[in-house]
Design a protein around this motif. Structure first.
Motif, short mmCIF file in Angstrom:
data_model
loop_
_atom_site.label_atom_id
_atom_site.label_comp_id
_atom_site.label_asym_id
_atom_site.label_seq_id
_atom_site.Cartn_x
_atom_site.Cartn_y
_atom_site.Cartn_z
N ALA A 1 0.84 -1.20 0.00
CA ALA A 1 0.00 0.00 0.00
C ALA A 1 0.87 1.25 0.00
N ALA A 2 2.01 1.17 0.70
CA ALA A 2 2.93 2.31 0.71
C ALA A 2 3.56 2.48 -0.68
N TYR A 3 3.92 1.36 -1.29
CA TYR A 3 4.55 1.38 -2.61
C TYR A 3 3.65 2.05 -3.65
N ALA A 4 2.34 1.81 -3.52
CA ALA A 4 1.39 2.23 -4.57
C ALA A 4 1.35 3.75 -4.78
N GLN A 5 1.76 4.52 -3.80
CA GLN A 5 1.66 5.99 -3.89
C GLN A 5 0.23 6.43 -4.19
N ALA A 6 -0.71 5.75 -3.54
CA ALA A 6 -2.13 6.13 -3.67
C ALA A 6 -2.58 6.64 -2.30
N ASP A 7 -1.75 7.50 -1.71
CA ASP A 7 -1.90 7.87 -0.30
C ASP A 7 -3.25 8.51 0.02
N ASP A 8 -3.69 9.43 -0.84
CA ASP A 8 -4.95 10.11 -0.54
C ASP A 8 -6.13 9.15 -0.57
N ALA A 9 -6.14 8.30 -1.61
CA ALA A 9 -7.26 7.35 -1.75
C ALA A 9 -7.30 6.38 -0.56
N ILE A 10 -6.13 5.92 -0.15
CA ILE A 10 -6.07 4.97 0.97
C ILE A 10 -6.59 5.63 2.25
#
Ligand code: TPP
Ligand code: MG
Length: 582
Positions: free
Chosen positions: A232-241
């Protein structure tokens, strides 16, 4: 002037030829790969020089393993393959641990190694540094390729990039025999043979039915829990998460490299109640977290089951890029297969404003357990024993990290790792990088170099004294490049603790203890950096603040109670013991 001389041989220039050296450099640059971590030597010395002359940042290390770890973590931080460059046979082997580490941790990395003459190696005629490197690398990485001809360099590099970053990322080996570098070809044809990789890691959209199933399972929960993994950290989808977790209202647990995706101080963060929420939860949503040993394979007492191999009663939703991850250890009731960003976006789209919040009793129970554990920890942190305890030293580190939320935190050791993970809160994503899936020692200084180079931020490394020793010579590398790295060695005189005795009564020390009161800070001084020896939290605070203020390479040797640690830190139970009765 020197640059021009290195660029291309005069004759080649005149005939408008290019060569293997330049085609590889051009292929890397064309794909935005502009940093190389490596160690020079035959047959890649000139390649490194030329790459530097052509604008690639070439960072030379003192040992390939550390260069490899740097490349691996650069891949994690940037979503582009980190490049490690090694010489044949021994250099290649030194880099191989890092390649395997990258693969195990799902970090995109390419180990580029020079190799010796194919026809001599294959007939085993005893070439300089003879080894069938491709065959040896294969089982330890996601893909392994060899390029024999200059005209194949474009395709070879493109294949390596795609293999490293698409689907589940991992390590790729690229074998470049010595003869390849010097091969010449028409410059224009060479240019046209290069490949700029389009959409190297294509989005993988989850099936709508799988998303609906996942939300149905979550909706049915009385005691839901979300676990965030480093995927999840790798994905760089921080806002969505963050939005998904907040909209769901579900308590979350970050795995160690997912700390900071949402701040550890977030009211939904259940880290301080980990041993309560795992066995109690009835539905667990795994976002980029695998049910490996770090989560007790999803079974056993950790999960409230009666015995070690038994399953708990949890239902699992697993969001993962790899379709074979589901059901690897226990039944997955709702697998959602796709890239993390696309999956979370799809979940968010479906969740809607009327999605039920978790029952209040569950949230209250988690909050109560959290408050109790936090209060207990606060008591320990407030103590000021002499010598320092791990906790009293780390209370300082916690404050410093809180005041510098953009700083990168590198962490390895056993007790030095476990205490740091639980005491030092992270506020932002991808700031904490550590031993990862294998609990590997030795990532420290390689990670420090890459973290500083990739982010430009201050790096703080909290290192067990044993852990530091695996890569300590790279303090020279840190000084040479003038990187803003502050290393704190938690010096308890040994592995786990420093007070163990030799059971035979002989003169040798126990296998677990080191030279007493070793002066690690002098290593940094030897290379022109700053060394500080500290015995109290106040001294530690001053030394760290000064390091951060000046951004000078600094090693703080923090003297810690040698009896304060436990065997293997938190994983004492993994040590085998004989079944025979006493
Ligand atoms: C490559 C590798 N070799 C050996 C180990 C076994 N090991 C686990 S932790 C550790 C060192 C722990 O000592 P230290 O770093 O000083 O941490 P402490 O518990 O003393 O704080 C070792 C050698 C490992 N995990 N990885
Ligand atoms: Mg130690």
């Amino acid at each position: 002037m020197a640059e021009a001389a290195m660029k291309k041989p005069e004759a080649a220039e005149a005939q408008d030829l290019t060569d293997g050296f330049h085609l590889i450099i051009d292929a890397l640059k064309l794909n935005g790969l502009t940093t190389i971590y490596g160690v020079p030597g035959i047959p890649i010395t000139d390649f490194g020089r030329m790459a530097q002359a052509e604008g690639i940042r070439v960072l030379s290390f003192r040992h390939e393993q550390n260069a490899g770890y740097a490349a691996a973590i650069a891949g994690f931080l940037t979503k582009k393959p980190g490049i490690c460059l090694t010489v044949s046979a021994p250099g290649f082997l030194n880099g191989l641990t890092a390649l395997a580490h990258a693969t195990t941790n799902c970090f995109p990395m390419i180990l580029i190694s020079g190799s010796s003459e194919r026809e001599i190696v294959d007939l085993q005629q005893g070439d300089y540094e003879e080894m069938d490197q491709l065959a040896i690398a294969k089982p330890l990485c996601k893909a392994a390729y060899r390029i024999l001809h200059a005209q194949d360099i474009g395709i070879g590099v493109a294949r390596a990039i795609r293999a490293a970053v698409s689907g589940r990322p991992g390590g790729v080996y690229l074998d470049l025999p010595a003869k390849l570098f010097g091969q010449v070809m028409d410059a224009e044809k060479g240019r046209r043979s290069l490949v700029k990789v389009i959409d190297a890691a294509p989005a993988q959209i989850p099936a709508p039915a799988s998303v609906k199933r996942a939300l149905d399972v979550l909706k049915s929960a009385k005691k839901p829990l979300i676990i965030l993994g480093k995927g999840a950290a790798y994905a760089q989808a921080d806002d969505a998460i963050k939005t998904f977790v907040e909209k769901s209202g579900v308590p979350f647990l970050p795995m160690s490299m997912a700390k900071g995706l949402l701040p550890d101080t977030h009211e939904q963060c259940a880290s301080a109640a980990r041993s309560f929420v795992l066995p109690e939860a009835d539905v667990v949503v795994l976002l980029g977290a695998r049910l490996n040993w770090l989560l007790s394979q999803g079974k056993g007492k950790t999960w409230g089951a009666a015995s070690a191999k038994a399953w708990g009663r949890q239902k699992f939703v697993q969001v993962d890029i790899s379709p074979t991850e589901a059901d690897s250890n226990v039944r997955i009731d709702a697998p959602v297969v796709g890239d993390l960003g696309s999956c979370v976006a799809a979940l968010l789209k479906e969740i809607g404003p009327s999605f039920p919040k978790p029952p209040a009793e569950w949230l209250a129970a988690v909050a109560e357990r959290k408050a109790k554990n936090v209060a207990k920890m606060a008591e320990t942190l407030a103590k000021n024993p002499s010598p320092m305890s791990f906790q009293s030293a780390l209370a300082v580190v916690r404050d410093i990290v809180r005041a510098n939320p953009d700083a990168m935190l590198v962490n390895e050791g056993a007790n030095a790792l476990d205490f740091t993970r639980s005491i030092v809160d992270m506020a932002k994503p991808r700031r904490r990088i550590d031993v990862g899936t294998w609990g590997i020692m030795g990532i420290g200084m390689g990670y420090c170099v890459a973290a500083a180079v990739v982010t430009g931020q201050q790096v703080i490394a909290i290192e067990g004294d044993s852990a530091f020793g695996f890569s300590g010579m790279e303090t020279e590398t840190i000084c040479r490049y003038g990187l803003p790295v502050c290393i704190v060695v938690m010096n308890n005189n040994g592995v786990y603790r420093g007070d163990e005795k030799n059971a035979s009564g002989g003169a040798d020390p126990s296998p677990l203890v080191f030279v007493k009161d070793a002066r690690y800070e002098k290593m940094m001084e030897a290379f022109g950096g700053v060394g500080v020896h500290v015995r109290t939290p106040d001294e530690l605070r001053r030394a760290m603040e000064e390091a951060i203020r000046t951004r000078r390479p600094t090693l703080v040797n923090a003297v810690i109670d040698e009896g304060g640690g436990t065997e293997s830190g938190r994983i004492t139970n993994l040590n085998p013991t004989a079944a025979k009765k006493a």
